[in-house]
Scaffold this motif. Structure first.
Motif: not given
Length: 102
Positions: A67-70, A77-81, A85-91
């Motif tokens: 739905p976010e993309i639609s 380019l990215f969904t909130v999810s 996930d990226l923020a958690l990985l960087v942390r």
């Protein structure tokens, strides 16, 4: 003829693997069935006469549109999810580098 989950012939159809990092990405394979495990629904794809693989539907062209993309008319380019996930990985990586336990 009504579709029956017990009948493999009724569920056979071609599916394209769309996940960019899957080794079979871009290939169209015969879906010979569906299975459910603790991770959820999986598609059973025939690679050749002797080989099969199991993938989640979201890794194929059978996935439901996000739905976010639609709603964003495919401009995001990215969904909130993805970003969470990226923020958690960087942390985690930052904490590991600093020697702090997570």
């Amino acid at each position: 003829m009504p579709r029956n989950t017990g009948s493999g012939a009724a569920t056979e159809h071609l599916v394209r693997v769309t996940h960019p990092f899957h080794p079979l990405s871009g290939r169209q394979l015969l879906c010979v069935g569906e299975r459910y495990n603790r991770s959820g629904r999986r598609l059973l794809l025939r690679i050749d006469d002797k080989s099969y693989c199991s993938v989640p539907p979201k890794w194929t062209d059978m996935s439901e549109p996000d739905p976010e993309i639609s709603v964003g008319r495919e401009r995001a380019l990215f969904t909130v999810s993805d970003l969470m996930d990226l923020a958690l990985l960087v942390r985690r990586l930052s904490c590991r580098r600093a020697g702090i336990g997570t």
